[in-house]
Design a protein around this motif. Structure first.
Motif, mmCIF file in Angstrom:
data_model
loop_
_atom_site.group_PDB
_atom_site.id
_atom_site.type_symbol
_atom_site.label_atom_id
_atom_site.label_comp_id
_atom_site.label_asym_id
_atom_site.label_seq_id
_atom_site.Cartn_x
_atom_site.Cartn_y
_atom_site.Cartn_z
ATOM 1 N N VAL A 60 3.284 -9.475 12.252
ATOM 2 C CA VAL A 60 4.596 -8.904 11.730
ATOM 3 C C VAL A 60 5.592 -9.382 12.851
ATOM 4 O O VAL A 60 6.737 -9.618 12.568
ATOM 5 N N SER A 63 6.663 -12.748 12.563
ATOM 6 C CA SER A 63 7.397 -13.106 11.420
ATOM 7 C C SER A 63 9.001 -12.732 11.494
ATOM 8 O O SER A 63 9.776 -13.435 11.274
ATOM 9 N N LEU A 64 8.999 -11.269 11.951
ATOM 10 C CA LEU A 64 10.398 -10.777 12.059
ATOM 11 C C LEU A 64 11.130 -11.786 13.127
ATOM 12 O O LEU A 64 12.493 -11.728 12.955
ATOM 13 N N ARG A 67 12.514 -14.479 10.858
ATOM 14 C CA ARG A 67 13.282 -13.913 9.957
ATOM 15 C C ARG A 67 14.430 -13.240 10.230
ATOM 16 O O ARG A 67 15.447 -13.118 9.350
ATOM 17 N N LYS A 68 14.838 -12.551 11.311
ATOM 18 C CA LYS A 68 15.700 -11.787 11.881
ATOM 19 C C LYS A 68 16.022 -12.186 13.239
ATOM 20 O O LYS A 68 15.889 -11.381 14.485
ATOM 21 N N TYR A 78 14.270 -3.054 14.840
ATOM 22 C CA TYR A 78 13.844 -3.157 13.366
ATOM 23 C C TYR A 78 13.843 -1.678 12.741
ATOM 24 O O TYR A 78 14.136 -1.857 11.425
ATOM 25 N N TYR A 377 9.193 -1.902 8.161
ATOM 26 C CA TYR A 377 10.396 -2.647 8.048
ATOM 27 C C TYR A 377 10.053 -4.013 7.548
ATOM 28 O O TYR A 377 10.462 -4.463 6.504
ATOM 29 N N ALA A 378 9.064 -4.603 8.075
ATOM 30 C CA ALA A 378 8.488 -5.950 7.470
ATOM 31 C C ALA A 378 8.070 -5.819 5.970
ATOM 32 O O ALA A 378 8.154 -6.645 5.352
ATOM 33 N N LEU A 381 11.143 -5.633 3.944
ATOM 34 C CA LEU A 381 11.667 -7.122 3.653
ATOM 35 C C LEU A 381 10.934 -8.066 2.574
ATOM 36 O O LEU A 381 11.629 -8.411 2.020
ATOM 37 N N ASP A 398 3.337 -12.976 4.173
ATOM 38 C CA ASP A 398 3.844 -11.916 4.993
ATOM 39 C C ASP A 398 3.604 -10.588 4.620
ATOM 40 O O ASP A 398 3.646 -9.618 5.178
ATOM 41 N N TRP A 401 0.263 -9.297 5.719
ATOM 42 C CA TRP A 401 0.321 -8.791 7.171
ATOM 43 C C TRP A 401 0.977 -7.745 7.265
ATOM 44 O O TRP A 401 0.484 -6.728 7.773
ATOM 45 N N ALA A 402 2.050 -7.729 6.535
ATOM 46 C CA ALA A 402 2.952 -6.385 6.639
ATOM 47 C C ALA A 402 2.256 -5.160 5.864
ATOM 48 O O ALA A 402 2.395 -3.797 6.621
#
Length: 476
Positions: A60, A63-64, A67-68, A78, A377-378, A381, A398, A401-402
Motif C-alpha cells: 500500500v 502504491s501510494l 499514485r500520490k 494520507y 485511504y488506499a 482510492l 491494488d 492489497w488495500a
C-alpha cells in the motif's frame, strides 16, 4: 540547489531507514515474548498473519508513493487527504506519541540489559537508569540538531553494525537446534493443544506490530528521496529482509530451550538464549549488540518523530511553530518537544511495574491508528477509482492489497484489547488542543459534525481510562 541535492537520500539510505527503524528493541525480546504466549505452531500462524498483513501494508505504501507523489509526508498526510483534518491530526499525533513511547522502551531495555551486570539499573526503570538514559537522550538530541544528513549517515552505518549480532545468534541457533525439543513444544507444550492456537496467537498480536513499526520509514522521508520510486522499493525490500530475521529469531530458540525456560528469560531474552548455548560470552555479546541496535533505532526514530511533527505543522494540523527549522535544516522545534516528552515518559516509567511491556503495547496500539487510516485511504482510492483510468491494469491488485491491509489493521486494533485503546484516549483527548490552536491560527472551523462526535469518543475514553486507573481496574 547544491545544499538541497546534498540532503537527498539514495535508495540504499532509504532502505537503511526502514531496516534501522524496524530492527530495534523488539527483535531482541522475541524468544521470551513468544515463549510466554505460544509454541512454534502458534508462532508460525502469528507470523503468517502479521507478515502477510504488513506485506500488504508495505505494498500500500509502495502504491501510494507512486499514485500520490504530491503527498510527500507519508503516513498522516494520507489520512488527512482521505478523511479530513481531524483524522489527519489523530494519525499524526498518534504516530508521534507512539514514537515517543517507543523511544522510551529503547532506554528501558538498554538499562534492563545493563541490569544483568549492574543491579542498580534493575529492570530499566530505576531512578539511576532514568538518569543515565536522560544523559544519552540529550546527547543524541544535540547531535541530531547538527543535521539530518549526518544523522542519517550514522544510522546507515549503525544499521549494518547491529545486524551482525543477529546473524551470529541465528547461526548458533541453527548449529544447536534440536528437532525433538522443537517438536515437543510444537502445539504449545504441556497442557496446550492446537485447539488453543487462536488464543495463543492473539496474545502475540501487539508484539508483532511493535517489531514491524518502522515500515513507513521511507514514506515519512519521501520528500528527501532522490527518486520517488525508491520509496516503494525501499519499503518492500526492507520489510522482506526484516521479516526473515524475525521469523528465524522467533522459531529457532524452541529447538534450544523448553518453552517454559524461554518464557522465564529476562529481557533481552535473545541474550539468555544464546548464553544457554555458548556460555556467558553469549550474554555479553548479544547485550552489546542490543545496545548498538537500540541506540541506532533510537536515532532513526528521533528523526522520524521530529519529521512527522514538522510535516504535520506544514500541513496545518498542529501549530506552525513546529515547522521551524534551524540553520542545518533540522526541524528543531519538533525535535525539542519530542525529546521533552520522551524525558517525561522516562520519569513516569519509574512508577510502572511493567514499563517495557506497557510501552511496547501502547506504541503498537497508537501506531495502528495511522496504519488503519493509510490502508483505508488506499481502499478509498480504488473504490472511487481516483488516479485509475478506465481498464487500469493495477486496479485489481491494488484493491486486493488495500482490502487485506485494512482488514488486518482493524483486526490488530481489536486484538490488542480495549485497555490500550482506552489508555490511548488519555493522550489523544488532551492532545487535541494542538489541533484547536492550529485551526485558530488558520481561522478555520474547528470540527465537522462527525469530527466533533469522534472528539467526544476520545474524551469519554480518557474519562474511562482515568476512572480505571483510579479504581485499579486498569494496572500499568
Amino acid at each position: 540547489m547544491a545544499d538541497a541535492d546534498a540532503q537527498k537520500f539514495s535508495r540504499l539510505t532509504l532502505t537503511a531507514m526502514v531496516v534501522g527503524s524496524m530492527i530495534g528493541a523488539g527483535i531482541f525480546s522475541l524468544p521470551a515474548r513468544f515463549g510466554a504466549a505460544t509454541g512454534p505452531f502458534g508462532a508460525i500462524v502469528a507470523w503468517i498473519i502479521a507478515g502477510g498483513g504488513m506485506l500488504m501494508l508495505a505494498f500500500v505504501f509502495q502504491s501510494l508513493a507512486v499514485r500520490k507523489p504530491e503527498i510527500d509526508a507519508g503516513i498522516f498526510a494520507y489520512a488527512k487527504e482521505g478523511f479530513g483534518h481531524y483524522l489527519g491530526f489523530a494519525a499524526a499525533f498518534g504516530f508521534w506519541i507512539g514514537t515517543c513511547l517507543g523511544n522510551t522502551t529503547y532506554f528501558v531495555l538498554i538499562k534492563s540489559t545493563l541490569g544483568a551486570f549492574f543491579p542498580v539499573f534493575g529492570d530499566g526503570n530505576t531512578p539511576q537508569a532514568v538518569i543515565v538514559s536522560s544523559i544519552v537522550l540529550w546527547s543524541f538530541h544535540f547531535m541530531i540538531l547538527r543535521g539530518i544528513k549526518e544523522a542519517a549517515f550514522i544510522n546507515k552505518v549503525v544499521t549494518v553494525a547491529k545486524i551482525l549480532p543477529i546473524f551470529v545468534f541465528i547461526a548458533f541457533m541453527i548449529f544447536a537446534f534440536d528437532y525433538d525439543l522443537f517438536a515437543s513444544s510444537f502445539w504449545g507444550g504441556g497442557d496446550y493443544s492446537g485447539a488453543q492456537v487462536f488464543d495463543q496467537v492473539r496474545s502475540t498480536m501487539l508484539v508483532t506490530v511493535f517489531v514491524f513499526i518502522g515500515i513507513e520509514g521511507a514514506s515519512v522521508y519521501s520528500r528527501y528521496a532522490k527518486r520517488r520510486e525508491d520509496v516503494g522499493w525501499a519499503t518492500v525490500m526492507g520489510f522482506v529482509g526484516v521479516l526473515c530475521l524475525l521469523v528465524l529469531v522467533t522459531l529457532l530458540p524452541y529447538g534450544v530451550l523448553e518453552r517454559p525456560e524461554l518464557a522465564e528469560l529476562r529481557q533481552p531474552s535473545m541474550a539468555g538464549t544464546l548464553q544457554a548455548v555458548v556460555g556467558d560470552w553469549g550474554l555479553k555479546f548479544v547485550s552489546v549488540g542490543l545496545i548498538v541496535s537500540v541506540l541506532g533505532a533510537f536515532l532513526a526514530w528521533s528523526l522520524l518523530a521530529a519529521e512527522v511533527l514538522y510535516s504535520a505543522a506544514k500541513y496545518g494540523l498542529v501549530p506552525k511553530v513546529f515547522a521551524h527549522e534551524n540553520k542545518h535544516q533540522v526541524p528543531s522545534a519538533a525535535l525539542w518537544i519530542t525529546n521533552i516528552l520522551v524525558q517525561l515518559f522516562l520519569i513516569v516509567s519509574i512508577f510502572s511495574q511493567y514499563a517495557f511491556d506497557l510501552s511496547l503495547e501502547m506504541t503498537s496500539a497508537l501506531t495502528l491508528i495511522p496504519y488503519t487510516l493509510v490502508a483505508g485511504y488506499a481502499l478509498k482510492l480504488v473504490l472511487t477509482r481516483e488516479t485509475y483510468g478506465p481498464g487500469s491494469k493495477g486496479w485489481g491488485t491494488d484493491m486486493t492489497w488495500a482490502l487485506i491491509a485494512t482488514v488486518y489493521t482493524i483486526f490488530m486494533l481489536l486484538s490488542g484489547g480495549l485497555k490500550h485503546l482506552v489508555l490511548a484516549c488519555i493522550l489523544l483527548a488532551p492532545g487535541t488542543i494542538l489541533f484547536v490552536l492550529s485551526r485558530r491560527e488558520q481561522q478555520q472551523r474547528l470540527f465537522g459534525a462527525w469530527e466533533l462526535a469522534l472528539f467526544g469518543v476520545f474524551v469519554a475514553g480518557a474519562a474511562a481510562a482515568v476512572y480505571g486507573l483510579a479504581t485499579g481496574m486498569i494496572i500499568i
